[in-house]
Design an enzyme around this catalytic site. Sequence first.
Site, mmCIF file in Angstrom:
data_model
loop_
_atom_site.group_PDB
_atom_site.id
_atom_site.type_symbol
_atom_site.label_atom_id
_atom_site.label_comp_id
_atom_site.label_asym_id
_atom_site.label_seq_id
_atom_site.Cartn_x
_atom_site.Cartn_y
_atom_site.Cartn_z
ATOM 1 N N SER A 1 44.194 27.945 28.315
ATOM 2 C CA SER A 1 43.637 28.014 27.013
ATOM 3 C C SER A 1 44.475 27.394 25.934
ATOM 4 O O SER A 1 45.575 27.161 26.206
ATOM 5 C CB SER A 1 43.686 29.725 26.688
ATOM 6 N N TYR B 1 48.178 37.595 27.146
ATOM 7 C CA TYR B 1 47.084 36.693 27.214
ATOM 8 C C TYR B 1 47.829 35.222 26.803
ATOM 9 O O TYR B 1 47.665 34.429 27.859
ATOM 10 C CB TYR B 1 46.095 36.437 26.401
HETATM 11 N N1 LIG Z 1 35.588 31.643 26.240
HETATM 12 C C1 LIG Z 1 36.619 31.134 25.423
HETATM 13 O O1 LIG Z 1 36.560 31.150 24.092
HETATM 14 C C2 LIG Z 1 38.025 30.801 26.235
HETATM 15 C C3 LIG Z 1 38.774 30.056 25.875
HETATM 16 C C4 LIG Z 1 40.120 29.867 26.465
HETATM 17 C C5 LIG Z 1 40.009 30.026 27.620
HETATM 18 N N2 LIG Z 1 39.363 30.956 28.265
HETATM 19 C C6 LIG Z 1 39.230 31.085 29.620
HETATM 20 O O2 LIG Z 1 38.181 30.762 30.230
HETATM 21 C C7 LIG Z 1 38.134 31.239 31.661
HETATM 22 C C8 LIG Z 1 36.510 31.655 31.784
HETATM 23 O O3 LIG Z 1 36.237 32.687 30.866
HETATM 24 P P1 LIG Z 1 34.766 32.665 30.156
HETATM 25 O O4 LIG Z 1 34.784 32.245 28.830
HETATM 26 O O5 LIG Z 1 33.756 31.678 30.829
HETATM 27 O O6 LIG Z 1 34.502 34.241 30.270
HETATM 28 P P2 LIG Z 1 33.429 34.931 30.913
HETATM 29 O O7 LIG Z 1 31.980 34.471 30.388
HETATM 30 O O8 LIG Z 1 33.445 36.477 30.545
HETATM 31 O O9 LIG Z 1 33.461 34.667 32.337
HETATM 32 C C9 LIG Z 1 34.582 35.211 33.047
HETATM 33 C C10 LIG Z 1 34.319 35.203 34.540
HETATM 34 O O10 LIG Z 1 35.726 35.513 35.234
HETATM 35 C C11 LIG Z 1 35.248 36.680 36.180
HETATM 36 N N3 LIG Z 1 36.125 37.624 36.201
HETATM 37 C C12 LIG Z 1 36.799 38.426 35.393
HETATM 38 N N4 LIG Z 1 37.700 39.435 36.096
HETATM 39 C C13 LIG Z 1 37.376 38.938 37.485
HETATM 40 C C14 LIG Z 1 37.822 39.802 38.427
HETATM 41 N N5 LIG Z 1 38.830 40.829 38.375
HETATM 42 N N6 LIG Z 1 37.572 39.195 39.577
HETATM 43 C C15 LIG Z 1 36.871 38.288 39.984
HETATM 44 N N7 LIG Z 1 36.270 37.729 38.744
HETATM 45 C C16 LIG Z 1 36.703 38.167 37.677
HETATM 46 C C17 LIG Z 1 33.879 37.260 35.716
HETATM 47 O O11 LIG Z 1 32.979 37.600 36.905
HETATM 48 P P3 LIG Z 1 32.798 39.033 37.137
HETATM 49 O O12 LIG Z 1 32.754 39.917 36.059
HETATM 50 O O13 LIG Z 1 31.466 39.045 37.793
HETATM 51 O O14 LIG Z 1 33.769 39.439 38.172
HETATM 52 C C18 LIG Z 1 33.209 36.020 34.813
HETATM 53 O O15 LIG Z 1 32.625 35.127 35.927
HETATM 54 C C19 LIG Z 1 38.833 32.504 31.529
HETATM 55 O O16 LIG Z 1 40.012 32.130 32.442
HETATM 56 C C20 LIG Z 1 39.452 32.522 30.102
HETATM 57 O O17 LIG Z 1 40.582 33.057 30.071
HETATM 58 C C21 LIG Z 1 37.997 31.421 27.611
#
Ligand SMILES: NC(=O)c1ccc[n+]([C@@H]2O[C@H](COP(=O)([O-])OP(=O)(O)OC[C@H]3O[C@@H](n4cnc5c(N)ncnc54)[C@H](OP(=O)(O)O)[C@@H]3O)[C@@H](O)[C@H]2O)c1
Length: 263
Positions: A142, A155
């Site tokens: 991130s 985080y």
């Molecule tokens: N969006 C942002 O602004 C942002 C910024 C920086 C970094 N990130 C990083 O990007 C990555 C993806 O996040 P996103 O933004 O795409 O969020 P998201 O739309 O909430 O997607 C998160 C994904 O992680 C899966 N997940 C969460 N807990 C899990 C568990 N215990 N076991 C298996 N799968 C799990 C969820 O699937 P299920 O709920 O179906 O299990 C979902 O597919 C993360 O690592 C996040 O920290 C996001």
Amino acid sequence: MKTEGRTALITGASAGIGATFARHLAAEGYDLVLVARRADRLQALAAELSREHGVRCELLSADLADPASPRKVAGYVAQLGLRVDFLVNNAGLSGHSKFVAAPWEQQAGEIQLMVTTLTELIHLLAPAMIERGWGRIVNVSSLAALAPPGESLLYSAIKSYVLVMSQSLDMEFKPHGVHVTALCPGFTWSEFHDVMGTRGTASRLPGFLWQQPQAVVREACAAVMRGKPVCVPGLVNKVVAAFTRPLPLWLQYRLGSALNPFK
Ligand SMILES: NC(=O)c1ccc[n+]([C@@H]2O[C@H](COP(=O)([O-])OP(=O)(O)OC[C@H]3O[C@@H](n4cnc5c(N)ncnc54)[C@H](OP(=O)(O)O)[C@@H]3O)[C@@H](O)[C@H]2O)c1
């Protein structure tokens, strides 16, 4: 580039950035193994991608906060007779409460999901990539790892681990044809803030801070193919990282404490 016969495994493929990686890599011809907890979401995505791109799509519903899950994932891949060429360690979330108020089980689950499972999956899957002399690994960190630390439970620390560990592994693996990239997105449209419970605050942030997941994933895939160990997608995020990273630690602390919108 020849991708026929190559397989990508994506964790957290049921939503947001992970689902976008799945669409991008399917369009490039990779067969897919999709992993997350919500099987219905994975089934719908797998059906869409095999219909639209004619690729093989396998799915595994697994809670990656379970310490047994990395071996379960690797066992599933082996049982299918597949080998993983492209690993996207993406699954993640952030809690949103004070450290002492959050139950330890919740925080241990976050460490397992984004530190231990992520690392063990590489340990299980990278040896075969090294043996074949080709592999690509994207670990989703991130901008929080490059910007001043936030008062956001674990985080910032977890994502800093992912950033540093990815660079160290890239040094070890690159001579064997395996590239490792830490992807450091800033604010990206996904379900992340709905899960965190901060959608209200997030939606008041200026639009120029936000990126679409497609742009993030395009830049990440280009970076890992070129062998860039760190990818900060988007101009705004690059500017934030370039200006805040060289600041003295005391000033970073003050900025992180004063500017965190999610306190
Ligand atoms: N969006 C942002 O602004 C942002 C910024 C920086 C970094 N990130 C990083 O990007 C990555 C993806 O996040 P996103 O933004 O795409 O969020 P998201 O739309 O909430 O997607 C998160 C994904 O992680 C899966 N997940 C969460 N807990 C899990 C568990 N215990 N076991 C298996 N799968 C799990 C969820 O699937 P299920 O709920 O179906 O299990 C979902 O597919 C993360 O690592 C996040 O920290 C996001």
